[in-house]
Motif scaffolding. Sequence first.
Motif, short mmCIF file in Angstrom:
data_model
loop_
_atom_site.label_atom_id
_atom_site.label_comp_id
_atom_site.label_asym_id
_atom_site.label_seq_id
_atom_site.Cartn_x
_atom_site.Cartn_y
_atom_site.Cartn_z
N SER A 1 -7.75 5.09 -9.06
CA SER A 1 -7.48 3.70 -10.02
C SER A 1 -6.62 2.58 -9.13
CB SER A 1 -6.57 4.27 -11.10
OG SER A 1 -5.09 4.62 -10.73
N GLU A 2 -5.21 2.86 -9.18
CA GLU A 2 -4.37 1.64 -8.46
C GLU A 2 -4.84 1.42 -7.06
OE1 GLU A 2 -1.70 -1.50 -8.88
OE2 GLU A 2 -3.16 -0.76 -10.17
N LEU A 3 -4.91 2.62 -6.38
CA LEU A 3 -5.07 2.67 -4.90
C LEU A 3 -6.14 2.22 -4.62
CD1 LEU A 3 -3.45 5.97 -3.38
CD2 LEU A 3 -2.81 3.52 -3.15
N GLU A 4 -7.36 2.48 -5.23
CA GLU A 4 -8.73 1.93 -5.08
C GLU A 4 -8.74 0.26 -5.04
OE1 GLU A 4 -11.38 3.67 -7.99
OE2 GLU A 4 -12.02 5.13 -6.32
N VAL B 1 0.73 -1.16 0.13
CA VAL B 1 -0.09 -0.03 0.03
C VAL B 1 0.97 1.31 -0.09
CG1 VAL B 1 -1.63 1.50 1.24
CG2 VAL B 1 -1.94 -0.99 0.85
N LEU B 2 2.04 1.17 0.76
CA LEU B 2 2.87 2.34 0.89
C LEU B 2 3.36 2.59 -0.43
CD1 LEU B 2 3.81 4.43 2.86
CD2 LEU B 2 5.92 3.00 3.14
N ASP B 3 3.93 1.55 -1.19
CA ASP B 3 4.53 1.77 -2.53
C ASP B 3 3.52 2.34 -3.46
OD1 ASP B 3 6.93 0.83 -1.65
OD2 ASP B 3 6.95 -1.13 -2.46
N ALA B 4 2.26 1.85 -3.28
CA ALA B 4 1.31 2.21 -4.38
C ALA B 4 0.95 3.54 -4.30
CB ALA B 4 -0.07 1.21 -4.39
N THR B 5 1.07 4.18 -2.79
CA THR B 5 0.46 5.53 -2.56
C THR B 5 1.63 6.29 -3.08
OG1 THR B 5 -0.42 4.79 -0.39
CG2 THR B 5 -0.11 7.12 -0.69
N TRP B 6 2.84 5.99 -2.86
CA TRP B 6 4.02 7.02 -3.37
C TRP B 6 3.85 6.88 -4.91
CZ3 TRP B 6 5.98 10.60 -0.87
CH2 TRP B 6 6.25 10.64 0.56
N LYS B 7 3.69 5.90 -5.69
CA LYS B 7 3.66 5.98 -7.04
C LYS B 7 2.19 6.81 -7.73
CE LYS B 7 3.34 2.58 -10.98
NZ LYS B 7 2.45 3.39 -11.83
N ALA B 8 1.33 6.77 -6.86
CA ALA B 8 0.10 7.45 -7.29
C ALA B 8 0.33 9.03 -7.08
CB ALA B 8 -1.12 7.22 -6.36
N ARG B 9 1.20 9.54 -5.83
CA ARG B 9 1.50 10.81 -5.76
C ARG B 9 2.66 11.05 -7.09
NH1 ARG B 9 1.93 12.93 0.25
NH2 ARG B 9 -0.06 12.17 0.78
N LYS B 10 3.52 10.10 -7.39
CA LYS B 10 4.56 10.61 -8.26
C LYS B 10 3.65 10.77 -9.69
CE LYS B 10 8.65 8.71 -10.56
NZ LYS B 10 9.87 7.73 -10.56
N ASP B 11 2.83 10.05 -9.85
CA ASP B 11 2.18 9.91 -11.32
C ASP B 11 0.89 10.69 -11.29
OD1 ASP B 11 4.29 8.16 -12.16
OD2 ASP B 11 2.74 6.20 -11.96
N ARG B 12 0.63 11.19 -10.06
CA ARG B 12 -0.47 12.45 -9.96
C ARG B 12 -1.68 11.47 -10.06
NH1 ARG B 12 1.43 18.23 -12.03
NH2 ARG B 12 3.40 18.08 -10.80
N LEU B 13 -1.82 10.34 -9.61
CA LEU B 13 -3.04 9.56 -10.00
C LEU B 13 -3.69 9.29 -8.57
CD1 LEU B 13 -1.45 6.40 -11.68
CD2 LEU B 13 -2.77 8.31 -12.73
#
Length: 350
Positions: free
Chosen positions: A220-223, A205-217
């Motif tokens: 999607s993936e976090l949901e 979850v932490l990696d997905a959260t950082w990825k979402a922030r980096k890609d400005r998402l």
Amino acid sequence: MTLNIYAHQRHLKTLPKHLKLIKEIQPSAVIVSDPGVLSVIRRKLPNQEVHLSTQANATNSEAIKFWQQQGVSRVILAREVTLEEIQEIKKKTPNVELECFVHGAMCMSYSGRCILSKWMTNRSANMGDCSQPCRWQYSVVDDKKRFSVELEQDQHGTYFFNSYDMCMVEHLDELIDTGIDSLKIEGRAKSVYYVAMVTRAYRIVLDATWKARKDRLKESELERVIPEQRKQLEKLSHRGYSEGFFFGEEPQHLFDKAYKETNWLFVGISQEEKKSKERNIFVHNYLNKGDEVEVVGATFDCMVKIERIVDEKGEEIKSAHGGLNKTFQVTLSKSVEGTFLARRNEKNIG
């Protein structure tokens, strides 16, 4: 390395032995709570990085500034601190790393400062030997009517100390916003299976959260990831989940039982990296030929069938039992690569 006991004079006499070990193995940090122990470490090992234990109960920025002056580089905050307080503390102490608990048991009294275990079983929680009497069942027994106690219970008693476990896997985005530097998972008296599964869930979850922030998402993936990992945490034995004190509320309690039951049973671990159907598995509990099990690695999980089990003599057997401290050669229905834990859904047995 932990040295976070409340030291008595007798402990100071054994401290040099621990300092010698620290000097030899050079841990990344030593966790302390006692000012005297901290003082000795700073004097004898001036270059050793020191973190402050949650048992020191740091709950405000002035306390953290004080500990910083004593040479502490990271403070593990008390569990009772809210998200809003963490954010304010970080703004006022930007040069001190902050760490907080995000998952696990909630202690009676104040973050680890509990005397129940020592009083009732002569096992000190503050020495790392907690017998967890706050999870036991209690009832009031006093035939002589010497006192009156109001206690919510039925004929079977009550678990009135039994707080829900903390679970913040759905709120890591908010924790990141506070400026927190490190997340801590409580693992006292927990199995390797429990620690691995919880750590895995938070890492994903932490990696997905950082990825979402980096890609400005935003979604999607976090949901998808967060509910998936919450379900993984629900498969573990726990006492119910709450957000602890993070949102300013008192944690809920599980009054009618020690913990919530789970259908999933940890059955084994394989530490090989190779990709193969033939895997050596160290068995916990028991494993049967024909079992459907889920194998869980750091980045994967899948269902497989146990097709064959061979013991150390090379003989095929129908069942391998835990407690023997043995590894068995197991043939899976498909190849698996990398280390993994194996678990079985007991609901599907029989």
